[in-house]
Design a protein around this motif. Structure first.
Motif, PDB file in Angstrom:
ATOM      1  N   LYS A 238       0.887  -1.340  -0.096  1.00 58.32           N
ATOM      2  CA  LYS A 238       0.125  -0.086   0.107  1.00 58.32           C
ATOM      3  C   LYS A 238       0.897   1.449  -0.042  1.00 58.32           C
ATOM      4  CE  LYS A 238      -3.835  -2.230   2.441  1.00 58.32           C
ATOM      5  NZ  LYS A 238      -4.594  -2.251   3.797  1.00 58.32           N
ATOM      6  N   SER A 239       1.998   0.902   0.724  1.00 62.59           N
ATOM      7  CA  SER A 239       2.920   2.272   0.962  1.00 62.59           C
ATOM      8  C   SER A 239       3.528   2.491  -0.389  1.00 62.59           C
ATOM      9  CB  SER A 239       3.590   2.199   1.978  1.00 62.59           C
ATOM     10  OG  SER A 239       4.639   3.085   2.215  1.00 62.59           O
ATOM     11  N   HIS A 242       1.419   4.013  -2.979  1.00 63.31           N
ATOM     12  CA  HIS A 242       1.081   5.230  -2.927  1.00 63.31           C
ATOM     13  C   HIS A 242       2.225   6.229  -3.498  1.00 63.31           C
ATOM     14  CE1 HIS A 242      -0.443   8.902  -0.649  1.00 63.31           C
ATOM     15  NE2 HIS A 242       0.697   9.181  -0.387  1.00 63.31           N
TER      16      HIS A 242
END
Length: 285
Positions: A238-239, A242
């Motif tokens: 997820k990071s 992003h």
């Protein structure tokens, strides 16, 4: 060991020295003196520049100021059959709630920060104990076909792990791989061997990369390998996404990027990886 530590400026006595797990290739030790802790690797059955390439890769990543790597104090570059040592700082810590997020963010920053006008790397490196031939190319497709897949095909033919049917599918894939692998993705500096065992946690839950096999290439190649054998938390992905979203073609070509590492394992460890290789070859041919 005491003499080696004196050469790097630690003249204090060794208080503790014990073997630790350090992978299948090297002997590894924890060493503690009166002033410092060390992680030491030892090997004699590897090429002269084996530890040098590891040290250079770590230094290359360190200079980007994006993600941490252990400090290298010294390494040997001596002939095959002679004892070689790599002495690094000892890294130890517990994962925190932020570790996975930081790993994703900082790896993305590595991929975004360090670039090159060409794809590949100067000189051979090592993926595990396997020599990885390299050169610089103007496009990623040619590098991936000629320096990643083609050498593994040749090794497999010589070792007998690439059977006739498997070879036919492999050669068909090489003929049509330009339909899938991009020629000009954004160039990123990649760790190059980023499975779950090649990142560790340090003080305050901060992530560190270890054992690199650096190369300039498509960042999707790096992420595809992280998904092959596990070992990465969900918030890592997820990071990463992003800060550096994966390309639209990622899901389509992920198996082709994983194919290199599966072929390498097939050639190293045998037929237990054969079914996975065959599944990918059949999918694309």
């Amino acid at each position: 060991m005491q003499a080696r530590l004196k050469k790097i400026g630690d003249n204090t006595n060794i208080k503790e020295m014990k073997p630790v797990s350090g992978g299948d290739i090297n002997q590894a030790f924890y060493v503690r003196t009166e002033t410092r802790e060390y992680f030491v690797k030892k090997n004699q059955d590897v090429p002269a520049d084996f530890f040098q390439k590891e040290a250079e890769g770590l230094e290359h990543i360190r200079r980007t100021n994006t993600i941490r790597v252990p400090k290298v104090y010294s390494y040997d570059n001596v002939s095959f059959g002679e004892e070689k040592y790599l002495i690094m700082e000892w890294i130890e810590g517990e994962k925190s709630k932020a570790t996975g997020h930081l790993l994703g963010e900082q790896l993305a920053q590595l991929h975004l920060t360090e670039t090159s006008p060409q794809y590949g790397m100067h000189g051979s490196t090592f993926v595990g104990e396997i020599t990885q031939p390299n050169d610089f190319y103007d496009d990623w497709l040619t590098y991936y076909r000629e320096k990643r897949l083609q050498p593994q095909l040749e090794i497999g033919i010589n070792k007998g792990t690439i059977t006739m049917e498997r070879r036919e599918h492999f050669e068909k894939l090489l003929q049509r791989i330009d339909q899938y692998i991009p020629k000009y993705p954004r160039v990123s500096l990649l760790h190059g061997d980023l499975w779950g065992g090649n990142w560790i946690t340090g003080h305050n839950g901060l992530p560190y990369l270890i054992d690199p096999s650096i190369v300039y290439g498509d960042h999707a190649f790096e992420i595809a390998f992280t998904e092959l054998f596990g070992g990465f938390p969900s918030d890592f992905y997820k990071s990463y996404q992003h800060f550096y979203p994966l390309p639209d073609y990622y899901d389509e070509i992920k198996p082709l990027y994983q194919l290199f590492y599966l072929l390498l394992h097939l050639n190293l460890f045998g037929e237990s990886y054969g079914a996975s290789v065959d599944h990918i070859l059949r999918r694309y041919t």
